[in-house]
Write an enzyme that holds these catalytic residues in place. Structure first.
Site, PDB file in Angstrom:
ATOM      1  N   PRO A   1     -12.504   0.405  -1.003  1.00 26.33           N
ATOM      2  CA  PRO A   1     -11.651  -0.953  -0.710  1.00 26.33           C
ATOM      3  C   PRO A   1     -10.287  -1.009  -0.064  1.00 26.33           C
ATOM      4  O   PRO A   1      -9.675  -1.989   0.029  1.00 26.33           O
ATOM      5  CB  PRO A   1     -11.362  -1.061  -2.527  1.00 26.33           C
ATOM      6  CG  PRO A   1     -11.763   0.158  -2.980  1.00 26.33           C
ATOM      7  CD  PRO A   1     -12.584   0.875  -1.990  1.00 26.33           C
TER       8      PRO A   1
ATOM      9  N   LYS B   1     -12.160  -5.261   2.672  1.00 24.95           N
ATOM     10  CA  LYS B   1     -13.396  -5.724   3.606  1.00 24.95           C
ATOM     11  C   LYS B   1     -14.437  -5.902   2.997  1.00 24.95           C
ATOM     12  O   LYS B   1     -15.477  -6.649   3.665  1.00 24.95           O
ATOM     13  CB  LYS B   1     -13.264  -4.631   4.834  1.00 24.95           C
ATOM     14  CG  LYS B   1     -12.332  -4.667   5.868  1.00 24.95           C
ATOM     15  CD  LYS B   1     -12.326  -5.689   6.727  1.00 24.95           C
ATOM     16  CE  LYS B   1     -10.952  -5.728   7.457  1.00 24.95           C
ATOM     17  NZ  LYS B   1     -10.349  -7.060   7.124  1.00 24.95           N
TER      18      LYS B   1
ATOM     19  N   TYR C   1      -7.025  -5.933  10.047  1.00 27.68           N
ATOM     20  CA  TYR C   1      -7.019  -6.437   8.409  1.00 27.68           C
ATOM     21  C   TYR C   1      -6.982  -7.961   8.357  1.00 27.68           C
ATOM     22  O   TYR C   1      -7.732  -8.169   7.622  1.00 27.68           O
ATOM     23  CB  TYR C   1      -5.531  -6.106   8.266  1.00 27.68           C
ATOM     24  CG  TYR C   1      -5.228  -5.959   6.608  1.00 27.68           C
ATOM     25  CD1 TYR C   1      -5.734  -4.930   5.836  1.00 27.68           C
ATOM     26  CD2 TYR C   1      -4.849  -7.178   6.192  1.00 27.68           C
ATOM     27  CE1 TYR C   1      -5.323  -4.908   4.489  1.00 27.68           C
ATOM     28  CE2 TYR C   1      -4.449  -7.187   4.768  1.00 27.68           C
ATOM     29  CZ  TYR C   1      -5.051  -6.075   3.900  1.00 27.68           C
ATOM     30  OH  TYR C   1      -4.801  -6.220   2.701  1.00 27.68           O
TER      31      TYR C   1
ATOM     32  N   TYR D   1       0.886  -1.348  -0.018  1.00 29.38           N
ATOM     33  CA  TYR D   1      -0.012  -0.003  -0.007  1.00 29.38           C
ATOM     34  C   TYR D   1       0.911   1.290  -0.246  1.00 29.38           C
ATOM     35  O   TYR D   1       1.556   1.398   0.771  1.00 29.38           O
ATOM     36  CB  TYR D   1      -0.661   0.035   1.363  1.00 29.38           C
ATOM     37  CG  TYR D   1      -1.908  -1.138   1.148  1.00 29.38           C
ATOM     38  CD1 TYR D   1      -1.696  -2.282   1.587  1.00 29.38           C
ATOM     39  CD2 TYR D   1      -3.413  -0.627   0.993  1.00 29.38           C
ATOM     40  CE1 TYR D   1      -2.955  -3.244   1.514  1.00 29.38           C
ATOM     41  CE2 TYR D   1      -4.268  -1.511   1.137  1.00 29.38           C
ATOM     42  CZ  TYR D   1      -4.185  -2.753   1.215  1.00 29.38           C
ATOM     43  OH  TYR D   1      -5.172  -3.635   1.348  1.00 29.38           O
TER      44      TYR D   1
HETATM   45  P1  FAD Z   1     -22.625  -8.393  -4.911  1.00 31.61           P
HETATM   46  O1  FAD Z   1     -21.215  -8.744  -5.104  1.00 31.61           O
HETATM   47  O2  FAD Z   1     -22.525  -6.771  -5.452  1.00 31.61           O
HETATM   48  O3  FAD Z   1     -23.620  -9.268  -5.461  1.00 31.61           O
HETATM   49  C1  FAD Z   1     -24.753  -8.717  -5.813  1.00 31.61           C
HETATM   50  C2  FAD Z   1     -25.422  -9.808  -6.805  1.00 31.61           C
HETATM   51  O4  FAD Z   1     -26.754  -9.290  -7.064  1.00 31.61           O
HETATM   52  C3  FAD Z   1     -24.976  -9.423  -8.179  1.00 31.61           C
HETATM   53  O5  FAD Z   1     -24.354 -10.657  -8.830  1.00 31.61           O
HETATM   54  C4  FAD Z   1     -25.927  -8.793  -8.815  1.00 31.61           C
HETATM   55  O6  FAD Z   1     -25.634  -9.160 -10.157  1.00 31.61           O
HETATM   56  C5  FAD Z   1     -27.056  -9.237  -8.548  1.00 31.61           C
HETATM   57  N1  FAD Z   1     -28.238  -8.321  -8.623  1.00 31.61           N
HETATM   58  C6  FAD Z   1     -28.220  -6.995  -8.623  1.00 31.61           C
HETATM   59  N2  FAD Z   1     -29.430  -6.300  -8.806  1.00 31.61           N
HETATM   60  C7  FAD Z   1     -30.210  -7.457  -9.061  1.00 31.61           C
HETATM   61  C8  FAD Z   1     -31.429  -7.523  -9.238  1.00 31.61           C
HETATM   62  N3  FAD Z   1     -32.182  -6.540  -9.349  1.00 31.61           N
HETATM   63  N4  FAD Z   1     -32.065  -8.839  -9.207  1.00 31.61           N
HETATM   64  C9  FAD Z   1     -31.361  -9.977  -9.184  1.00 31.61           C
HETATM   65  N5  FAD Z   1     -30.032  -9.706  -8.812  1.00 31.61           N
HETATM   66  C10 FAD Z   1     -29.433  -8.575  -8.891  1.00 31.61           C
HETATM   67  N6  FAD Z   1     -14.040  -5.198  -2.175  1.00 31.61           N
HETATM   68  C11 FAD Z   1     -12.756  -5.458  -1.787  1.00 31.61           C
HETATM   69  O7  FAD Z   1     -12.573  -5.995  -0.533  1.00 31.61           O
HETATM   70  N7  FAD Z   1     -11.779  -5.304  -2.593  1.00 31.61           N
HETATM   71  C12 FAD Z   1     -11.802  -4.894  -3.989  1.00 31.61           C
HETATM   72  O8  FAD Z   1     -10.923  -4.714  -4.862  1.00 31.61           O
HETATM   73  C13 FAD Z   1     -13.009  -4.633  -4.309  1.00 31.61           C
HETATM   74  N8  FAD Z   1     -13.335  -4.227  -5.780  1.00 31.61           N
HETATM   75  C14 FAD Z   1     -14.585  -3.804  -6.287  1.00 31.61           C
HETATM   76  C15 FAD Z   1     -14.875  -3.328  -7.442  1.00 31.61           C
HETATM   77  C16 FAD Z   1     -16.089  -3.113  -7.855  1.00 31.61           C
HETATM   78  C17 FAD Z   1     -16.286  -2.615  -9.223  1.00 31.61           C
HETATM   79  C18 FAD Z   1     -17.059  -3.208  -7.048  1.00 31.61           C
HETATM   80  C19 FAD Z   1     -18.455  -2.971  -7.424  1.00 31.61           C
HETATM   81  C20 FAD Z   1     -16.952  -3.911  -5.788  1.00 31.61           C
HETATM   82  C21 FAD Z   1     -15.717  -4.004  -5.313  1.00 31.61           C
HETATM   83  N9  FAD Z   1     -15.347  -4.502  -4.006  1.00 31.61           N
HETATM   84  C22 FAD Z   1     -14.300  -4.819  -3.533  1.00 31.61           C
HETATM   85  C23 FAD Z   1     -16.397  -4.860  -2.999  1.00 31.61           C
HETATM   86  C24 FAD Z   1     -16.872  -6.311  -3.182  1.00 31.61           C
HETATM   87  O9  FAD Z   1     -16.504  -6.971  -4.312  1.00 31.61           O
HETATM   88  C25 FAD Z   1     -18.257  -6.511  -2.393  1.00 31.61           C
HETATM   89  O10 FAD Z   1     -18.332  -5.840  -1.157  1.00 31.61           O
HETATM   90  C26 FAD Z   1     -18.868  -7.765  -2.630  1.00 31.61           C
HETATM   91  O11 FAD Z   1     -19.006  -8.222  -3.904  1.00 31.61           O
HETATM   92  C27 FAD Z   1     -19.998  -7.663  -1.781  1.00 31.61           C
HETATM   93  O12 FAD Z   1     -20.735  -8.858  -2.045  1.00 31.61           O
HETATM   94  P2  FAD Z   1     -22.530  -8.814  -2.161  1.00 31.61           P
HETATM   95  O13 FAD Z   1     -22.770 -10.313  -2.359  1.00 31.61           O
HETATM   96  O14 FAD Z   1     -23.083  -8.260  -0.921  1.00 31.61           O
HETATM   97  O15 FAD Z   1     -22.595  -8.173  -3.598  1.00 31.61           O
HETATM   98  C1  PHB Z   2      -7.364  -6.709  -4.458  1.00 27.93           C
HETATM   99  O1  PHB Z   2      -6.238  -7.552  -4.614  1.00 27.93           O
HETATM  100  O2  PHB Z   2      -7.871  -6.779  -5.187  1.00 27.93           O
HETATM  101  C2  PHB Z   2      -7.056  -5.992  -3.502  1.00 27.93           C
HETATM  102  C3  PHB Z   2      -6.361  -6.065  -2.351  1.00 27.93           C
HETATM  103  C4  PHB Z   2      -6.527  -5.215  -1.196  1.00 27.93           C
HETATM  104  C5  PHB Z   2      -7.397  -4.161  -1.227  1.00 27.93           C
HETATM  105  C6  PHB Z   2      -8.241  -3.990  -2.239  1.00 27.93           C
HETATM  106  C7  PHB Z   2      -8.300  -4.726  -3.325  1.00 27.93           C
HETATM  107  O3  PHB Z   2      -7.316  -3.524  -0.198  1.00 27.93           O
END
Ligand code: FAD
Ligand code: PHB
Length: 394
Positions: A293, A297, A385, A201
């Site tokens: 991010p 978490k 972490y 980081y």
């Molecule tokens: P989601 O993974 O968003 O899953 C929700 C699901 O619901 C999806 O499959 C979606 O298609 C579906 N859905 C949406 N609307 C509808 C609907 N109307 N009907 C039916 N299904 C629907 N976290 C990290 O820790 N590190 C990262 O690097 C990181 N990068 C990220 C990058 C992006 C672009 C995003 C958006 C998030 C990122 N996050 C990251 C956060 C992490 O990915 C999320 O916190 C995690 O995916 C949460 O899981 P979830 O199941 O709650 O939601």
């Molecule tokens: C990742 O590997 O995508 C990543 C790792 C650490 C972070 C966020 C994203 O804090």
């Protein structure tokens, strides 16, 4: 169609919930609006807390993780062109984090779910939720132009930040807490071996940067950019040049470069909705909260929510008691706010805020100096972490 728990969304929260319910003998159906391929290929998080890894092993979906997960015992904070290692394991009595892509978690859970005869409807259109105020909760959706109605006892809104469950509740029932950051992350996936064994980081005058990985051959890198940055302004050479500048050290560190496989800009926000439930509708994961991010978490917090929800539902179906279900939101929010605090703190310590004055910049460097030189301070970072212990609200 009828089931006990109707789950909207096949992300980490929805799939893990369905899996945990299945293990407790409770039926569920998952309704997802995207295709299976899209969900399994979406590049997102990569860091799994110790507790998330232990859970995946416990429920029998730890094989891929065992084979390909990269166990990390520490991480590096880099500022003023010098690196400082945080010994995560040494500071937490042996805990580690594991690098394993979110898309792999999704794939492993989906495979296990379908192999066990679980039902997941992909590519469902016009998904909507009804009756969660009264006694007849239903999830409606269209599949191949046929309208389906799924009757259930409870609905789990696991449909992420842009889903339909949270907006289906009358706004007056919720309080929303929100902070939008004045920057985003440009993330790339590169076809090159990682340049360091651990995550790095970086706090640099030109902005934050992060070195992560997906495998011994694939590197994941991020750069702080403007929140509305157009990815077309970032040809590959410009991305590498900027990354090299921010990762620079006194010792002449160079990142290994390779073809960029994927690149995208993501905005950053902190968001919480309270309470996380309304009648028989329970929100979990990103549907209820978003963290920036920087603390890695989001995914782990989504998993923690559904562990509480699965236990509360198991208590209801085995004893008829709604005691834990009624406390679902209260139990989850204690962890949610601690994780919000940590994610905000990591973000504010490592990013450049345009309106910071020279005092703020020096204070930020003093914070990094303190965290990397005081055992107590680095222990606090390490404890958060690797993941705080589960709180079951006992
Ligand atoms: P989601 O993974 O968003 O899953 C929700 C699901 O619901 C999806 O499959 C979606 O298609 C579906 N859905 C949406 N609307 C509808 C609907 N109307 N009907 C039916 N299904 C629907 N976290 C990290 O820790 N590190 C990262 O690097 C990181 N990068 C990220 C990058 C992006 C672009 C995003 C958006 C998030 C990122 N996050 C990251 C956060 C992490 O990915 C999320 O916190 C995690 O995916 C949460 O899981 P979830 O199941 O709650 O939601
Ligand atoms: C990742 O590997 O995508 C990543 C790792 C650490 C972070 C966020 C994203 O804090």
């Amino acid at each position: 169609m009828r089931t006990q728990v109707g789950i909207v969304g096949a992300g980490p929260a929805g799939l893990m919930l369905s899996h945990l319910l299945h293990s407790a003998g409770i039926e569920s159906v998952v309704v997802e609006n995207r295709s299976r391929r899209y969900v399994e290929e979406r590049v997102r998080a990569g860091v799994l807390e110790q507790g998330t890894v232990d859970l995946m092993r416990e429920i029998g979906v730890g094989e891929g993780l065992q084979r390909e997960g990269l166990i990390h015992h520490g991480l590096e904070l880099r500022f003023s062109r010098r690196g400082h290692r945080i010994d995560l394991s040494g500071l937490t009595g042996g805990s580690t984090i594991t690098i394993y892509g979110q898309n792999r978690v999704i794939k492993d859970l989906t495979d296990a779910q379908l192999a066990a005869g679980g039902q997941i409807f992909f590519e469902a259109e016009d998904v909507s939720v009804h009756g969660f105020d009264g006694t007849k909760p239903t999830v409606r959706f269209r599949l191949d132009n046929t309208l389906n109605e799924l009757e259930c006892d409870f609905i789990a809104g696991c449909d992420g930040y842009h889903g339909i469950c949270r907006p289906s509740v009358p706004p007056a029932a919720f309080t929303e807490y929100d902070r939008v950051y004045p920057f985003g992350w440009l993330g790339i996936l590169a076809d090159v071996a990682p340049s360091s064994e651990e995550l790095i980081y970086v706090r640099h005058e030109r902005g934050f940067a992060l070195h992560s990985m997906r495998s011994p051959r694939i590197t994941r890198l991020y750069l702080q950019v403007a929140p509305d940055e157009d990815i077309n302004n970032w040809p590959d050479e410009k991305i590498w040049a900027e990354l090299q500048r921010r990762f620079e050290t006194e010792g002449g560190f160079r990142l290994k470069e390779g073809p960029i496989l994927q690149k995208a800009v993501t905005g950053m926000r902190s968001f919480v909705v309270e309470p996380m439930q309304h009648g028989t509708l329970f929100l979990a994961g990103d549907a209820a909260h978003i963290v920036p991010p920087t603390g890695a978490k989001g995914l782990n917090l989504a998993i923690a929510d559904v562990r509480v929800l699965a236990r509360a539902l198991a208590e209801f179906y085995s004893s008829g008691s709604r005691r834990m279900l009624e406390r679902y939101s209260e139990i989850c929010l204690r962890r949610v706010w601690k994780v919000q605090r940590f994610s905000w703190w990591m973000t504010s310590m490592l990013h450049i805020f345009d309106d910071d004055n020279p005092f703020d910049r020096r204070r930020q460097l003093a914070e990094l100096d303190y965290v990397t030189s005081s055992r107590v301070a680095s222990q606090s970072l390490a404890e958060n972490y690797v993941g705080l212990p589960m709180d079951w609200g006992a």
